[in-house]
Design an enzyme around this catalytic site. Sequence first.
Site, PDB file in Angstrom:
ATOM      1  CB  SER A 185      -0.914   0.019   1.221  1.00 36.31           C
ATOM      2  OG  SER A 185      -0.135   0.045   2.403  1.00 36.31           O
ATOM      3  CG  HIS A 213      -3.980  -1.825  -0.288  1.00 33.61           C
ATOM      4  ND1 HIS A 213      -4.416  -0.524  -0.216  1.00 33.61           N
ATOM      5  CD2 HIS A 213      -3.569  -2.151   0.963  1.00 33.61           C
ATOM      6  CE1 HIS A 213      -4.263  -0.071   1.018  1.00 33.61           C
ATOM      7  NE2 HIS A 213      -3.744  -1.035   1.749  1.00 33.61           N
ATOM      8  CE  LYS A 244      -7.072  -1.303   2.661  1.00 34.53           C
ATOM      9  NZ  LYS A 244      -7.195  -0.189   3.603  1.00 34.53           N
TER      10      LYS A 244
END
Length: 402
Positions: A185, A213, A244
Amino acid sequence: MDLFDKFKPLAAAYADLTHGGRDPFGVAFDRILSPTVGMIGDREVILAGTNNYLGLTFEPEVIAAAQEGAARYGTGTTGSRIANGTYGPHRALEAEMAAHFGMAGAIVFTTGYQANLAAVAGLAGPGDQVFIDADCHASIYDACKLSGAEIIRFAHNDPKSLDRRLGRTDPNASNKLVIVEGLYSMFGDIAPIAEFVAVKNKHNAYLMVDEAHSFGTFGARGLGVSEADGVLDKVDFIVGTFSKSLAGIGGFAVSNHPQFNLLRLAARAYMFTASSSAASVEATRAALKLIQARPALKDKVWANARRLHKGLTDAGFALFAPASPVVAADMGDPAKAAVFWNALLSAGVYVNLAMPPGTPNSKSLLRCSVSAAHTPEQIDRVVASFIAVDRAIKANTLAAVG
Ligand code: PMP
């Protein structure tokens, strides 16, 4: 003597950072207008640092699902998964995540952080060995500590380093769990998962991949870097987050291990914390359906990522990795990074400021996370703002930006 004495260096560094500017670690959005626009006070800013990779947080189906979840089950669950906190939606989401990955089992946790605490510290214990990539997320480090297992770090994204470390251990003395991430990330670099699979097979170890991610953005079905590398079925455990691409709050772990469900009885971070709210679980279920129905979202986030990466590269910024939904620029030193971050915000662009000790190789960087919901014009405005701030810093005319 005061308990807080040990924070003096931290307080001094923080005072330096916030002196004459805003607090980069205390930004509060007064309103969020869309996945890509927020308000700080009466100033509108482009959100280019929010991990809203697929931009689903404002989709009508997702909002309606959250509202219906709250209306049907109440706002909170008031208890843990093993006590009174497992509702129909938790079970449904587990079945849907398992089916989405084509895996036998899925467990849902309250956050991604807790998914790691539960999975790592549930699976590994005293007498086991955990091999972690040096750049792994804090939740993985914390999980390792909690596990009581022996922790062995290997060089970032370096299967040979892992091979050497595994080679030095007694093959029969302990269970060995290797942990890496799919997309990292901070720098936006990608792990060579297929190579890690080969190494873990050679040494008879288990492999866990955190796709926090990368879920939603990598692989034909958006399952992550393990899928993109063609080795999903060879990875023993995948963990990830709903916070996310999945537009909610929560975490998950999936696996084909026949005894995977025993984790529910062994993982303290599953047993001793309240389950996530039905609103969040239902929002995540709705987002998962949209991801399945709209593969073009992935193409959009990648088109935006390439546009931003090219724009910043052409403008001379030093980026840490090839294009991906995380695009991070090396700022050289913390002071410049903080000044740059402040000026970008004044210019109406919110990105993430990251600096030592929270960064790999003690780098100071500005991190952009790209969304499928960004318009090309918004991406171009982000690039133009980076260029304007850079010029103003070099010409000592920063006050004029914004
Ligand atoms: N794993 C990784 C790699 C992460 O980057 C994060 C959060 N940024 C987490 C786990 C934790 O996820 P959550 O925010 O849902 O707790």
